[in-house]
Design a protein around this motif. Structure first.
Motif, mmCIF file in Angstrom:
data_model
loop_
_atom_site.group_PDB
_atom_site.id
_atom_site.type_symbol
_atom_site.label_atom_id
_atom_site.label_comp_id
_atom_site.label_asym_id
_atom_site.label_seq_id
_atom_site.Cartn_x
_atom_site.Cartn_y
_atom_site.Cartn_z
ATOM 1 N N ASP A 94 0.860 -1.044 0.079
ATOM 2 C CA ASP A 94 0.087 -0.023 0.034
ATOM 3 C C ASP A 94 0.706 1.405 0.148
ATOM 4 O O ASP A 94 0.216 2.392 -0.270
ATOM 5 C CB ASP A 94 -0.821 -0.023 1.337
ATOM 6 C CG ASP A 94 -2.280 -1.015 1.156
ATOM 7 O OD1 ASP A 94 -2.262 -1.693 0.115
ATOM 8 O OD2 ASP A 94 -2.804 -1.182 2.052
ATOM 9 N N ALA A 95 2.046 1.302 0.442
ATOM 10 C CA ALA A 95 2.993 2.328 0.276
ATOM 11 C C ALA A 95 3.538 2.463 -0.998
ATOM 12 O O ALA A 95 3.946 3.647 -1.472
ATOM 13 C CB ALA A 95 4.425 2.168 1.078
ATOM 14 N N ILE A 96 3.127 1.650 -1.961
ATOM 15 C CA ILE A 96 3.814 1.772 -3.363
ATOM 16 C C ILE A 96 2.508 1.945 -4.393
ATOM 17 O O ILE A 96 2.606 2.472 -5.423
ATOM 18 C CB ILE A 96 4.513 0.820 -3.875
ATOM 19 C CG1 ILE A 96 5.724 0.805 -2.884
ATOM 20 C CG2 ILE A 96 5.037 0.501 -5.189
ATOM 21 C CD1 ILE A 96 6.673 -0.426 -2.907
ATOM 22 N N MET A 97 1.719 1.110 -4.312
ATOM 23 C CA MET A 97 0.413 1.000 -5.390
ATOM 24 C C MET A 97 -0.957 1.405 -4.366
ATOM 25 O O MET A 97 -1.100 0.666 -3.318
ATOM 26 C CB MET A 97 0.355 -0.524 -5.582
ATOM 27 C CG MET A 97 -0.776 -0.699 -6.681
ATOM 28 S SD MET A 97 -1.149 -2.280 -7.035
ATOM 29 C CE MET A 97 0.385 -2.611 -8.271
ATOM 30 N N PRO A 98 -1.580 2.220 -4.943
ATOM 31 C CA PRO A 98 -2.999 2.653 -4.552
ATOM 32 C C PRO A 98 -3.990 1.288 -4.212
ATOM 33 O O PRO A 98 -3.794 0.586 -5.037
ATOM 34 C CB PRO A 98 -3.655 3.567 -5.596
ATOM 35 C CG PRO A 98 -2.385 4.108 -6.085
ATOM 36 C CD PRO A 98 -1.313 2.929 -6.347
ATOM 37 N N VAL A 99 -4.651 1.157 -3.172
ATOM 38 C CA VAL A 99 -5.362 0.235 -2.840
ATOM 39 C C VAL A 99 -6.428 -0.126 -4.077
ATOM 40 O O VAL A 99 -6.946 -1.403 -4.363
ATOM 41 C CB VAL A 99 -6.189 0.078 -1.538
ATOM 42 C CG1 VAL A 99 -5.091 0.083 -0.435
ATOM 43 C CG2 VAL A 99 -6.809 1.411 -1.456
ATOM 44 N N TYR A 100 -7.086 0.722 -4.658
ATOM 45 C CA TYR A 100 -8.048 0.681 -5.728
ATOM 46 C C TYR A 100 -7.410 -0.030 -6.884
ATOM 47 O O TYR A 100 -8.306 -0.252 -7.911
ATOM 48 C CB TYR A 100 -8.683 1.852 -5.918
ATOM 49 C CG TYR A 100 -7.747 3.041 -6.329
ATOM 50 C CD1 TYR A 100 -7.566 3.243 -7.703
ATOM 51 C CD2 TYR A 100 -7.447 4.047 -5.767
ATOM 52 C CE1 TYR A 100 -6.725 4.157 -8.172
ATOM 53 C CE2 TYR A 100 -6.643 5.050 -5.948
ATOM 54 C CZ TYR A 100 -6.327 4.927 -7.304
ATOM 55 O OH TYR A 100 -5.449 6.034 -7.710
ATOM 56 N N VAL A 101 -6.064 0.125 -7.270
ATOM 57 C CA VAL A 101 -5.323 -0.528 -8.430
ATOM 58 C C VAL A 101 -5.540 -1.964 -8.648
ATOM 59 O O VAL A 101 -5.538 -2.630 -9.696
ATOM 60 C CB VAL A 101 -4.111 0.166 -8.487
ATOM 61 C CG1 VAL A 101 -3.254 -0.576 -9.963
ATOM 62 C CG2 VAL A 101 -4.117 1.705 -8.712
ATOM 63 N N LYS A 102 -5.264 -2.639 -7.584
ATOM 64 C CA LYS A 102 -5.260 -4.058 -7.448
ATOM 65 C C LYS A 102 -6.562 -4.751 -8.163
ATOM 66 O O LYS A 102 -6.196 -5.622 -8.896
ATOM 67 C CB LYS A 102 -5.115 -4.589 -5.923
ATOM 68 C CG LYS A 102 -3.687 -4.211 -5.370
ATOM 69 C CD LYS A 102 -3.594 -4.576 -4.052
ATOM 70 C CE LYS A 102 -2.411 -3.624 -3.297
ATOM 71 N NZ LYS A 102 -2.212 -4.005 -2.043
ATOM 72 N N PRO A 103 -7.716 -4.274 -7.863
ATOM 73 C CA PRO A 103 -8.730 -4.994 -8.485
ATOM 74 C C PRO A 103 -9.002 -4.759 -9.863
ATOM 75 O O PRO A 103 -9.308 -5.503 -10.679
ATOM 76 C CB PRO A 103 -10.084 -4.723 -7.618
ATOM 77 C CG PRO A 103 -9.671 -3.409 -6.971
ATOM 78 C CD PRO A 103 -8.173 -3.701 -6.516
ATOM 79 N N PHE A 108 -8.316 -6.665 -15.792
ATOM 80 C CA PHE A 108 -7.897 -6.478 -16.985
ATOM 81 C C PHE A 108 -6.432 -6.806 -17.223
ATOM 82 O O PHE A 108 -5.672 -6.112 -17.596
ATOM 83 C CB PHE A 108 -8.147 -5.002 -17.372
ATOM 84 C CG PHE A 108 -9.493 -4.315 -17.049
ATOM 85 C CD1 PHE A 108 -10.376 -4.750 -18.021
ATOM 86 C CD2 PHE A 108 -9.781 -3.899 -16.209
ATOM 87 C CE1 PHE A 108 -11.613 -4.205 -17.979
ATOM 88 C CE2 PHE A 108 -11.159 -3.170 -15.998
ATOM 89 C CZ PHE A 108 -12.036 -3.301 -17.217
ATOM 90 N N ARG A 109 -6.342 -8.143 -16.545
ATOM 91 C CA ARG A 109 -4.755 -8.465 -16.225
ATOM 92 C C ARG A 109 -4.215 -8.637 -17.559
ATOM 93 O O ARG A 109 -2.828 -8.434 -17.870
ATOM 94 C CB ARG A 109 -4.923 -9.920 -15.706
ATOM 95 C CG ARG A 109 -3.216 -10.224 -15.003
ATOM 96 C CD ARG A 109 -3.494 -11.429 -14.077
ATOM 97 N NE ARG A 109 -2.102 -11.532 -13.450
ATOM 98 C CZ ARG A 109 -1.737 -10.813 -12.439
ATOM 99 N NH1 ARG A 109 -2.358 -9.990 -11.935
ATOM 100 N NH2 ARG A 109 -0.551 -11.010 -12.083
ATOM 101 N N ASP A 110 -4.815 -9.243 -18.578
ATOM 102 C CA ASP A 110 -4.154 -9.251 -20.064
ATOM 103 C C ASP A 110 -3.622 -7.915 -20.667
ATOM 104 O O ASP A 110 -2.496 -7.863 -21.089
ATOM 105 C CB ASP A 110 -5.243 -10.076 -20.958
ATOM 106 C CG ASP A 110 -5.293 -11.576 -20.814
ATOM 107 O OD1 ASP A 110 -4.611 -11.838 -19.834
ATOM 108 O OD2 ASP A 110 -6.485 -11.965 -21.216
#
Length: 373
Positions: A94-103, A108-110
């Motif tokens: 969470d210090a590097i990536m905003p929490v809403y980015v993961k989902p 849209f993983r591909d």
């Protein structure tokens, strides 16, 4: 891959920590502190705002104290929409990536993960300062994620002075102009790469932390935005205390496109009945936007990037958000000591992505926001 359990604890410290299988230097830049609590809504009329959002602001958000610390120099790979990899694992703490980015990445993983990982790789051995991240083409993401990192770095020239900022050629012109004018980050002193066509391996990357977490901003950032506004603001020729932030026909392909069908009618009500000045932020240079918001006592507009300029509005300003609640806007209000209100119950979706607001309820909302009976 997140930071190990010792590093992820909220207290934080400086020294060597483990990131994956290798030690990494961690330099604490601000001590652990709790985000300021969410303000109660200044309009709690459930005919204008959903009751659960009134309660949400009354209850607040659970969170823990956190510190701010840089990581590195260390070897990382950059690719895609601001993704940072180390040893083949994505850095998603969470210090590097905003929490809403993961989902979003999972959905849209591909397109967002697999495709960038297939691009050719270039290597750079210079000491690099990584401040950019998710949403480089969206003004709001610059304001709430990238800008605070830069303001933090400016406070520690002895730590970061020799590091070269990394710039992505996918960054829009307005962002590159702002970085050059207000931070001195330009062609000569930067490490460039193009996330659309390559990956970049950095041997000596210093990663700046996000200044906010799920529950809000680190309170140290409060003074940074005020100081930044005082330094760069270009105010209008005469003071404007009430701003209606309009989207008009503006649309960003890199962001969700939502249309308030009768925005022009609402802007006219705000201007004629309540003395608002209508502003289209995308038509102004960044310093001009800062100049207008830094004088505003009341800010009103649709949820979105333009409203995040409230970061520069003064303490005690009233912020009214049309259409839906936005926790990031509430976090801004908490950080800056502002009043906030949401107009949700008079707004209906008439077609996918198209909304219409009830003019009569809007008039009531604005009157309450401005403190009029």
């Amino acid at each position: 891959m997140g930071l190990n359990s010792t590093t992820a604890q909220s207290g934080g410290w400086s020294g060597l920590v483990r990131l994956g299988d290798a030690p990494v230097t961690r330099i604490r830049l601000a001590g652990a502190a709790m985000p300021r609590p969410l303000p109660r809504l200044c309009i709690d009329d459930v005919a204008l705002v959903a009751e659960h959002w009134v309660q949400f602001h009354a209850d607040g958000m659970a969170g823990e104290p956190f510190d701010l610390a840089s990581l590195g120099p260390m070897a990382v790979r950059l690719n895609g929409p601001g993704l940072i990899w180390r040893g083949g694992a994505l850095l998603d703490d969470d210090a590097i990536m905003p929490v809403y980015v993961k989902p979003v990445l999972e959905k849209f993983r591909d397109a967002l993960v697999a495709a960038p990982c297939a691009l050719p790789v270039r290597r750079d051995g210079r000491t690099a300062l990584v401040f950019h991240g998710w949403g480089i083409q969206v003004f709001g993401h610059f304001l709430i994620e990238m800008l605070p990192k830069l303001l933090l770095a400016r406070r520690f020239p002895a730590v970061f002075g020799d590091a070269m900022p990394v710039l992505d050629r996918a960054m829009p012109d307005w962002l590159l102009r702002s970085l050059d004018r207000h931070f001195g980050i330009g062609d000569a002193g930067a490490i460039w790469f193009d996330s659309r066509s390559e990956q970049l391996d950095l041997d000596r990357a210093i990663i700046l932390p996000l200044v906010s977490r799920a529950a809000g901003y680190h309170p140290a950032a409060r003074a940074w935005f005020a100081e930044f506004a005082a330094r760069i603001a270009v105010p209008p020729s005469s003071p404007i205390e009430r701003l209606f932030v309009a989207r008009g026909e503006f649309s960003n392909p890199a962001a969700p496109n939502r249309v308030l069908a009768n925005e022009a009618e609402l802007a006219d009500i705000a201007a004629r009945a309540f003395g608002f000045s209508v502003v289209h932020p995308e038509t102004l240079e960044f310093a001009e936007q800062v100049g207008r918001f830094s004088q505003a006592r009341v800010v009103l507009g649709q949820a979105g990037s333009g409203m995040h300029n409230a970061l520069f509005a003064p303490e005690g300003a009233a912020v009214g958000v049309i259409r839906f609640t936005a926790p990031d806007q509430s976090h801004i209000a908490a950080l800056r000591g502002q009043r906030i209100a949401y107009f949700t119950e008079g707004v209906a979706e008439t077609a996918p992505g198209v909304f219409r607001a009830d003019a009569g309820k809007f008039r009531r909302f604005v009157a309450a926001l401005c403190g009029q009976p």
